[in-house]
Design a protein around this motif. Structure first.
Motif, PDB file in Angstrom:
ATOM      1  N   GLU A 153      -0.619 -34.730  33.351  1.00 54.60           N
ATOM      2  CA  GLU A 153      -0.430 -35.218  35.204  1.00 54.60           C
ATOM      3  C   GLU A 153      -0.556 -33.589  36.184  1.00 54.60           C
ATOM      4  OE1 GLU A 153       3.449 -36.252  35.208  1.00 54.60           O
ATOM      5  OE2 GLU A 153       3.245 -38.879  34.722  1.00 54.60           O
ATOM      6  N   LYS A 154       0.090 -32.838  35.408  1.00 56.63           N
ATOM      7  CA  LYS A 154       0.167 -31.254  35.181  1.00 56.63           C
ATOM      8  C   LYS A 154      -0.968 -30.685  34.267  1.00 56.63           C
ATOM      9  CE  LYS A 154       4.534 -31.709  37.411  1.00 56.63           C
ATOM     10  NZ  LYS A 154       5.655 -30.653  38.310  1.00 56.63           N
ATOM     11  N   PRO A 155      -2.552 -30.277  34.072  1.00 60.17           N
ATOM     12  CA  PRO A 155      -3.081 -29.376  33.490  1.00 60.17           C
ATOM     13  C   PRO A 155      -2.361 -27.951  33.927  1.00 60.17           C
ATOM     14  CG  PRO A 155      -4.240 -31.541  35.125  1.00 60.17           C
ATOM     15  CD  PRO A 155      -3.278 -31.292  35.350  1.00 60.17           C
ATOM     16  N   GLY A 156      -2.596 -27.340  33.212  1.00 62.35           N
ATOM     17  CA  GLY A 156      -1.966 -25.859  32.841  1.00 62.35           C
ATOM     18  C   GLY A 156      -3.094 -25.431  32.823  1.00 62.35           C
ATOM     19  N   ALA A 157      -3.028 -23.896  32.482  1.00 60.30           N
ATOM     20  CA  ALA A 157      -4.369 -22.937  32.569  1.00 60.30           C
ATOM     21  C   ALA A 157      -5.406 -23.091  31.880  1.00 60.30           C
ATOM     22  CB  ALA A 157      -4.324 -21.581  32.877  1.00 60.30           C
ATOM     23  N   PHE A 158      -5.417 -23.581  30.599  1.00 62.85           N
ATOM     24  CA  PHE A 158      -5.702 -23.441  29.449  1.00 62.85           C
ATOM     25  C   PHE A 158      -5.227 -24.363  28.195  1.00 62.85           C
ATOM     26  CE2 PHE A 158      -3.936 -19.701  29.248  1.00 62.85           C
ATOM     27  CZ  PHE A 158      -3.521 -19.897  27.056  1.00 62.85           C
ATOM     28  N   LEU A 159      -5.492 -25.309  27.355  1.00 59.08           N
ATOM     29  CA  LEU A 159      -5.275 -26.151  26.464  1.00 59.08           C
ATOM     30  C   LEU A 159      -6.604 -26.322  24.878  1.00 59.08           C
ATOM     31  CD1 LEU A 159      -2.289 -27.776  25.671  1.00 59.08           C
ATOM     32  CD2 LEU A 159      -4.023 -29.748  26.860  1.00 59.08           C
ATOM     33  N   GLY A 160      -4.831 -26.194  23.921  1.00 59.16           N
ATOM     34  CA  GLY A 160      -5.726 -26.110  22.673  1.00 59.16           C
ATOM     35  C   GLY A 160      -4.667 -27.404  22.012  1.00 59.16           C
ATOM     36  N   ILE A 161      -5.632 -28.425  21.658  1.00 59.68           N
ATOM     37  CA  ILE A 161      -5.128 -29.018  20.551  1.00 59.68           C
ATOM     38  C   ILE A 161      -5.904 -29.580  19.538  1.00 59.68           C
ATOM     39  CG2 ILE A 161      -4.734 -31.995  20.598  1.00 59.68           C
ATOM     40  CD1 ILE A 161      -4.994 -32.506  23.832  1.00 59.68           C
ATOM     41  N   ALA A 162      -4.685 -29.551  18.363  1.00 59.72           N
ATOM     42  CA  ALA A 162      -5.490 -29.664  16.748  1.00 59.72           C
ATOM     43  C   ALA A 162      -4.972 -31.439  16.552  1.00 59.72           C
ATOM     44  CB  ALA A 162      -5.185 -28.891  16.037  1.00 59.72           C
ATOM     45  N   CYS A 163      -5.972 -31.731  15.481  1.00 61.58           N
ATOM     46  CA  CYS A 163      -5.439 -32.878  14.311  1.00 61.58           C
ATOM     47  C   CYS A 163      -5.310 -33.070  12.893  1.00 61.58           C
ATOM     48  CB  CYS A 163      -6.400 -33.804  14.929  1.00 61.58           C
ATOM     49  SG  CYS A 163      -5.783 -34.923  17.143  1.00 61.58           S
ATOM     50  N   PHE A 164      -4.638 -33.650  12.827  1.00 63.95           N
ATOM     51  CA  PHE A 164      -4.762 -32.968  11.256  1.00 63.95           C
ATOM     52  C   PHE A 164      -3.946 -34.230  10.123  1.00 63.95           C
ATOM     53  CE2 PHE A 164      -3.283 -29.217  13.000  1.00 63.95           C
ATOM     54  CZ  PHE A 164      -4.317 -28.410  12.476  1.00 63.95           C
TER      55      PHE A 164
END
Length: 456
Positions: free
Chosen positions: A331-342
């Motif tokens: 809903e409120k994206p920030g300046a950047f985002l990292g997502i990791a799946c394990f």
């Protein structure tokens, strides 16, 4: 939370169901915190409300309806809670209960109902999720246009109460002497101040405030009350206390604020304080404060929040917390985002050959590595599935941390498949899919190498 009556208090799961049911009731009626309730919903959810038209099935549908309740329910106080729980199967529990719900005086709405509730909780992946709520009461106050609360009937009750107050004023005046004895026996702190341009002066107080402060009544009177509160208030609460008093501008104004007392040699006491401007004349403004000890409620809410959002095996955040946090990024994206799946490779083999105790230990070791490099950013969303949401590390640092994590686990004998996504133009849903796809490609390569080694 006051006057709870629990059934089978020594049974951990049954007690958890009682606590979570009470937690949802308080979040709805006392705080109107819709998202806290929705976070406990199972993926297959059924709901029956108190009104004729309030019936729906499906988590998304019911969540949408509940979000319409935001801002609609006046603040209430709850007492006389009674609950009973029955296990329908090893992982499914039925809870029935009832309690008195009364609107808080600060709302200027006056209503009390004897509410009933039925909930069903199901344990999934070691966590309790609510799959059914049925709310009812023995009345028919809900009007067709009411949303989440019988507002129309409540306002009618308020108008009637005002008429009765006017009729009873003379009788109440005659009972002043009798009520003065009650003043010193009620289980809440009562104080009265005179506020002038020079500050506040404590006029009178009952013995409960002395007990809360661990002082004598004479010592309480000698404290500095010039700002309307004493030195034992937690410093972080001072701004909201000052704001609460500043909003009292004319007779009839009332404010409510929660704060904590930190008295030397005593446990911290959490209070709910209702400030009222009673009257005003040439001497100054007469302010009354009523304080309720809410320490048990605060402690219970803290414990329930931990249960609701924490994975019991690893101590990481669970799927409930992931859903809440991921929704915020959506809903409120920030300046950047990292997502990791394990995903742990070979967990089933460990379980089959060495038992589930060994499998659980492997999961805990994996979680410990993840938590070490990504503290308070990791979620266990399934048996051997983990996700990281990071909005603090730049791309280079984020990818390096993921690589370092994989290397650390490899050296610890943990085989892991990983995939990640980092963007400065945040699209949480796309990134989650990208990281998930990359993780499964990594897993495919792992098993391809395993096959090659076994055939050679």
């Amino acid at each position: 939370m006051q006057n709870l009556t629990f059934s089978n208090p020594d049974n951990t799961r049954e007690q958890t169901v009682i606590d979570l049911t009470s937690f949802m009731v308080h979040k709805h009626y006392c705080e109107n915190d819709v998202e806290a309730i929705i976070s406990l919903f199972d993926e297959d959810f059924h709901w029956l409300g108190a009104a004729e038209q309030e019936y729906s099935v499906g988590t998304d549908t019911v969540s949408s309806i509940f979000r319409q309740f935001a801002g609609q329910v006046p603040k209430c106080n709850i007492y006389g809670e009674e609950y009973n729980v029955r296990a329908l199967s090893p992982d499914i529990y039925l809870c029935t209960g009832r309690m008195w719900i009364a609107t808080d005086p600060s709302t200027q709405v006056y209503l009390r109902v004897h509410q009933r509730i039925t909930t069903v909780f199901r344990w999934k992946s070691g966590n309790p999720l609510c799959c059914h709520i049925h709310i009812s009461n023995p009345y028919t106050e809900m009007a067709e246009n009411d949303v989440g609360f019988p507002t129309q009937m409540a306002m009618q009750s308020y108008e009637y109460l005002q008429e009765q107050i006017e009729r009873q004023k003379k009788l109440l005046q005659a009972k002043t002497d009798e009520l003065s004895s009650i003043y010193n026996t009620v289980p809440c702190a009562i104080m009265r101040f005179l506020r002038t341009e020079q500050g506040c002066r404590l006029l009178t107080c009952n013995q409960v405030i002395a007990q809360m402060l661990g002082k004598t009544e004479e010592e309480v009177q000698s404290l500095d009350w010039s700002e309307g509160f004493c030195k034992f208030i937690d410093r972080a609460d001072l701004p909201k206390l000052r704001a609460s008093l500043n909003r009292l501008r004319k007779p009839g104004d009332q404010t409510s604020v929660d704060y904590q007392l930190n008295c030397p040699g005593q446990e911290t006491v959490y209070l709910n304080c209702i400030n009222s401007l009673i009257s005003e004349d040439k001497k100054g403004q007469l302010i009354q404060r009523i304080c309720f000890d809410i320490s048990k409620r605060v402690q219970l809410e803290s414990a329930l929040k931990r249960i609701s959002f924490e994975d019991s095996l690893t101590g990481l955040f669970n799927r409930n917390r992931f859903n809440v946090d991921f929704q915020k990024y959506t809903e409120k994206p920030g300046a950047f985002l990292g997502i990791a799946c394990f995903d742990i490779n070979g967990l089933k083999t460990v379980n089959d050959k060495m038992g589930h105790i060994a499998g659980d230990e492997l999961i805990r070791r994996t979680a410990a590595h993840i938590s070490q490099l990504f503290p308070r950013k990791a979620y266990r969303i399934g048996g051997d599935e983990f996700i990281i949401l990071d909005d603090q590390l730049q791309e280079k640092e984020f990818r390096a941390a993921v690589d370092s994590l994989c290397s650390n686990m490899y050296q610890d004998g943990i085989q892991i498949s990983a995939g990640c996504s980092w963007r400065s133009s945040v699209n949480a849903s796309e990134q989650l899919n990208e990281a998930d796809v990359n993780m499964y490609l990594d897993k495919k390569q792992f098993y391809k190498k395993q096959k090659t080694v076994s055939e050679s």
